[in-house]
Each structure stands twice: as C-alpha cells, then as structure tokens.
Design a protein around this motif. Structure first.
Motif, short mmCIF file in Angstrom:
data_model
loop_
_atom_site.label_atom_id
_atom_site.label_comp_id
_atom_site.label_asym_id
_atom_site.label_seq_id
_atom_site.Cartn_x
_atom_site.Cartn_y
_atom_site.Cartn_z
N LYS A 147 0.95 -1.10 0.51
CA LYS A 147 0.38 -0.24 0.10
C LYS A 147 0.99 0.81 -0.03
N LEU A 148 0.70 2.27 -1.00
CA LEU A 148 1.35 3.21 -0.85
C LEU A 148 0.73 4.55 0.76
N GLY A 149 1.70 4.79 1.18
CA GLY A 149 1.77 5.65 1.82
C GLY A 149 2.00 7.40 1.54
N LEU A 171 9.77 0.43 8.53
CA LEU A 171 10.95 -1.19 8.12
C LEU A 171 11.59 -0.77 6.84
N ALA A 172 11.71 -1.03 6.92
CA ALA A 172 13.33 -1.67 5.78
C ALA A 172 12.79 -3.36 5.70
N VAL A 173 12.10 -4.20 3.92
CA VAL A 173 12.11 -4.27 3.57
C VAL A 173 12.70 -5.17 2.33
N GLY A 174 13.66 -5.99 1.65
CA GLY A 174 14.27 -6.37 0.89
C GLY A 174 14.97 -8.14 1.00
N TYR A 175 15.87 -7.81 -0.54
CA TYR A 175 16.75 -8.90 -0.58
C TYR A 175 18.13 -9.12 -0.35
N PRO A 176 19.04 -8.52 1.27
CA PRO A 176 20.06 -8.17 1.20
C PRO A 176 21.27 -8.54 1.51
N LEU A 177 22.52 -9.08 0.86
CA LEU A 177 23.89 -10.21 1.18
C LEU A 177 23.10 -11.41 0.17
N THR A 178 23.17 -11.90 0.58
CA THR A 178 22.52 -13.70 -0.02
C THR A 178 21.76 -14.38 0.41
N LEU A 179 20.87 -13.43 1.45
CA LEU A 179 19.62 -13.83 2.17
C LEU A 179 18.26 -13.67 1.51
N ALA A 239 11.56 -1.88 -0.13
CA ALA A 239 10.47 -0.94 0.36
C ALA A 239 10.96 -0.45 1.86
N LEU A 240 11.03 0.70 2.07
CA LEU A 240 10.73 1.38 3.05
C LEU A 240 9.06 1.97 4.02
N VAL A 241 8.53 0.92 4.73
CA VAL A 241 7.06 1.79 5.34
C VAL A 241 7.42 1.49 6.45
N ASN A 242 6.04 2.37 6.77
CA ASN A 242 6.05 3.35 8.30
C ASN A 242 5.16 1.88 9.50
N ALA A 243 4.67 2.32 10.23
CA ALA A 243 4.19 0.91 11.16
C ALA A 243 2.71 0.78 10.42
N GLU A 298 2.64 1.17 5.08
CA GLU A 298 2.37 1.44 3.90
C GLU A 298 4.37 2.18 3.26
N LEU A 299 4.05 2.14 2.14
CA LEU A 299 5.05 2.37 1.59
C LEU A 299 5.35 4.14 1.84
N ILE A 300 6.60 4.41 2.34
CA ILE A 300 7.04 5.38 2.27
C ILE A 300 8.06 6.15 1.76
N GLY A 301 8.57 5.03 0.81
CA GLY A 301 10.12 5.36 0.40
C GLY A 301 11.06 3.99 -0.22
N ILE A 302 11.10 4.59 -1.53
CA ILE A 302 11.73 2.92 -2.41
C ILE A 302 13.80 3.26 -1.98
#
Length: 512
Positions: A183-185, A197-205, A262-266, A269-273
């Motif tokens: 959801k867009l914030g 919260l930062a959500v993604g696929y870092p390193l080899t994880l 994604a950078l999302v709020n509590a 909601e998406l607040i940043g890339i």
C-alpha cells in the motif's frame, strides 16, 4: 405472516443475486478499466476489495502485522549483463566505488567465455496486482535480462516500462495477476523519529525485514550529480545536473541487494524506495537513504501516462541561506533560499519574483533547503500552478506561478544555453563585502560559496572560498554580472581570481 416472510425472502434473494452480478461484472470489466488509471487509483480499487487490517503498532513496538503484510509484495530483482560490457570495464556506475557493493553491480573484471554472464541483484516493490513494480534505475540499467523472483518462489521475466536517472527510479512489469500489493503511503506525513521497516533481499539472504527510525528528511548526498571524466571531458557537451535528491534518512539496517526495496511505516504503508547507504566499506554503517514515495508515485505515473518523465521548473537559481553567507548576501535571514537570478521567460520571472527574494514557502509548506524545494517541485508537471511565499524588504509576499517545461529554462547565447554553461560550472557565488575585498586585496569579485562534485570547478580544483574577480575579461560583483559575463564569449570561458591562500590564478577552458 407467511406472505411477509416470503416477501422478505424474495427481497433478500434479489439483493444477493444483484450483488453477485455487480461483482461479476466488475471482475469482467476490471482489466480494461485499469488502463487509464494512475497508481493511486489502481491502489484504491485494489484495497477497496482487499481492505487493510493493520493498525499502528508503535505503541507496543510490535511490527509483526506490518512485516507480514508488506513482505509478500517485495520481490527479488535479478539482472544479467553481456560479457562484452563486462570486458569493457562493466556498465558505467555513476555512484562510484563506495556504493558498488550496495547497489549490487557485477564485478568489473573481464570474464572468460567459459564463465557465466555477469549478474546483479536488487529488490523491487509490487504496487499493482497486475505486475507493475517500483525499483531503482541503477538496479536495472543496462541489463540484458531482468528476472523477478516472487515471494512464492516463482521466477518471471520483467520488461522496463521507464527509467529516470535524475531520481534513480525505474518501473518494470511482469505478466502476472492477483499479486500481493504494498500500500502506498504519504511521504509528506513522515516524521523524524517515527519507526520504519526496511524490507528487501540483502546480501545472499532471502526476504529480510529490519527496523529503525527516520533519522532525517530532505537529505542531499550528491550521488546523482553527473561526474566529469577528467580524461574524456568533452567541453562541447559538458554534463548538466537535473537530479533530484531529497532522501529520507533511516538507521534501519540495509545492505547490498536492498536497493529498490521498501521503506514502510508502522501501518505497513510504503513511504520510500531504499536506494543508498553512506559507507566506507560497502556494507551497513548506520545510515540508509530512501526516495520519498510521493516523488516515486509521480515518476511512475508519468511513465504510465506519457512514457517519460514530465518535469516542471520554477526558473530560478538560488542558494541556501546559512549563518556563514547571510551577511555576505546582505540579509539577517539564515533560513530559506536566496534567489540569485531568474530565468528570462521562466515561471518565476513572469510572476514577478526578483533577485534578492528569499523563498520561504511553497504552497504553505516551509522550504528550508534546496532538497525540500526540489522534492516538492519534482512531484509536479509543466502547467501546474503553485504559490511561492518569499520574503522581500522584510515582508512576506505570495506569488502565483505556472510551472514551465524544459523550454522555460533556456536562455539563448549564440545558440548555446547560458544556463547550461552556468550549471556546468557547478558553483554558487555571493558578493564580496568590504572586509573580504580588503583581505584578498581586490576591488571587486564574487566568493565561491559551494562547488558540486564532478562539475567544472571541481574538475579544475577551484575550491570553496576562492574569489572570482573576472569572467571572460569582465569584472564581476554579483550573480547577474556572472551570467552576463558568461555571454561574452561563446567559444571559451576565462576565469581569473584569488585562491583562499591568496595566490592569483587563471583558468581557461573551451565551450561550444
């Protein structure tokens, strides 16, 4: 009694059948009706049928709901590049070696023909259920093949819908339906200190969620400005800087591979890339930077509607006020943007804004930095109307402007745009006061108050604190005279002045 019961039953059955028909018709028409919608409209349709159940969890510091809602909509982006590009030194990386690991660029050593093709990795955010994905430009730039790995392990090919180097954003598309959507914030509502919260696929994880707070807003870190290759500098085509940097800074842990995530709020909601980190090692050292989602939404909608980014301009040159330059500029104000000049025929000039005005607000939003103004204007298009509040002669005045396109930023100088020449210098100036003139032993001049990485002043190592006494043989005392002097010669620029240590210098370089 039985008649009433029967009547109620018939009414209820009719309502149920009518509702089912309406829903069925919507489902049949839905794909076609989405074609002309913006991202906001598409999301309203999606979440009207899939209402969010998340409530803010900041009180208990529990992010389980937000993480569970967002993670399925964040994808792994895998890119493949040609061997020939790698053997030529790899795809150009405008962000420099400091950011190579984070951005997931492939190694630059030339692989043998027996080696697999070089690959990169990053993240992306699903913003529509039919497969539109936000990511970073640098994640997909120059890729021969783009694959998206969904949270359910499916691997789908993606195509680029649009890329914008000036914001480091890209929109890609996969052929799929009924996808989970983030959801867009509203990034304007983001507050320093709030949990994110930062959500993604870092390193080899695999998919990873980290938490932190918003450390700052409207940060400029200088990674999007074009760099000058000193060995291959083309004076006939100097790089200009149209980049927009106004990052949300966070201390949520992000690393290589998080880029485009994604950078999302509590509230989920998406607040940043997520786009960059400040690091000497290429891994997390405490500071991450995300592109505000309001800017990203506008860029993505431009890709969908026009196929390219439509950018509006105010038509001014300015510098940020601070304690150090306020006195030199003849003002007691230390906050706001001091207007150095206006572009002839530009939005500001037409509205009546003049040199010496101090920009304080845009549409009632306080403007304290160039980044904050760039971000707000970056969400608008040519033809949009804005209100600038400026301080003039100690009084606040409002001016209504209609933003211009690229053509509104051009000033002819025998076929060369003098604004391009001025921008290519990569410097801001302020008039010299009497004390400075005495210190440097000059009767006129302008003080270099800042220089931009990769621009001409930086290339020729002309530092901040230098005094420019003449340009093209014409003495200069203010920004208007600087612009006028740049018009004196359409072949060369000749700079003379005094360095911070008191030495005189002269630099001459050609322009077309």
């Amino acid at each position: 009694m039985n008649r009433n019961v029967k009547r109620i039953g018939v009414t209820l059955l009719t309502a149920i059948v009518g509702g089912a028909v309406a829903i069925g018709a919507y489902k049949i028409l839905e794909p076609n009706s989405m074609s002309g919608m913006s991202l906001d409209q598409r999301q309203k349709v999606y979440f009207a049928n899939n209402p969010s159940q998340i409530t803010s969890s900041t009180g208990a510091i529990d992010f389980t709901q937000a993480a569970a809602a967002v993670s399925p909509g964040v994808v792994h982006v895998r890119t493949t590049y040609s061997r020939s590009m790698a053997s030529n030194g790899g795809v150009s990386d405008p962000f420099g070696d400091m950011f190579q690991d984070f951005f997931g660029k492939r190694q630059r050593s030339a692989p043998s023909q027996n080696m697999p093709a070089p690959m990169g990795k990053g993240s992306g955010v699903i913003v529509t259920s039919d497969g539109y994905i936000m990511t970073n430009n640098h994640v997909v730039e120059d890729a021969e093949k783009i694959e998206v790995i969904l949270s359910d392990k499916r691997v789908l090919n993606a195509k680029v819908i649009g890329r914008d180097k000036n914001t480091d954003l890209a929109l890609i598309k996969i052929n799929a339906t009924d996808l989970p959507v983030v959801k867009l914030g509203n990034s304007d509502n983001v507050k320093v200190g709030e949990w994110v919260l930062a959500v993604g696929y870092p390193l080899t994880l695999e998919s990873t969620v980290t938490a932190g707070i918003v450390s700052a807003k409207s940060r400029q870190i200088g990674i999007l400005a074009p760099e000058i290759d000193r060995n291959n500098y083309d004076p006939n085509n100097p790089p200009t800087n149209s980049s927009i940097e106004s990052y949300i800074q966070t201390d949520a842990v992000i690393n290589k591979g998080n880029s485009g995530g994604a950078l999302v709020n509590a509230n989920g909601e998406l607040i940043g890339i997520n786009s960059a980190i400040a690091s000497q090692t290429g891994t997390y050292e405490g500071y991450g930077f995300a592109i505000p989602v309001n800017l990203a939404k506008k860029v993505m909608d431009d890709f969908l509607k026009y196929g390219e980014v439509k950018r509006g301009y105010i038509g001014v040159t300015f510098q940020e006020l601070n304690f150090d330059n306020a006195e030199q500029l003849g003002t007691k104000e230390i906050e706001g943007l001091y207007v150095n000049s206006t572009v002839e025929g530009g939005a500001a000039a037409i509205a009546g804004i003049k040199k010496g005005d101090i920009i304080k607000k845009l549409n009632d939003h306080e403007i304290t930095s160039s980044a904050s103004l760039q971000e707000k204007i970056g969400t608008m298009r040519p033809g949009d109307k804005v209100t600038l509040t400026v301080l003039r002669d100690g009084k606040m005045k409002n001016f209504d402007l209609t933003l211009k396109g690229d053509a509104g930023m051009k000033l002819a100088n025998n076929g060369k745009e003098v604004t391009e020449v001025a921008n290519s210098l990569g410097a801001t100036f302020s008039p010299l006061n009497d004390a400075a003139k005495k210190k440097y032993g000059v009767s006129n001049g302008v003080l270099v108050t800042s220089t931009a990485p990769g621009k001409v002043f930086d290339m020729y190592e002309i530092p901040r604190g230098t005094v420019i006494t003449s340009i093209n043989g014409k003495g200069v005392n203010n920004n208007d005279q600087v612009m006028s002097a740049l018009k004196q010669n359409d072949q060369m620029i000749d700079l003379r002045g005094v360095t911070p240590d008191g030495s005189t210098f002269r630099v001459t370089f050609p322009i077309k």
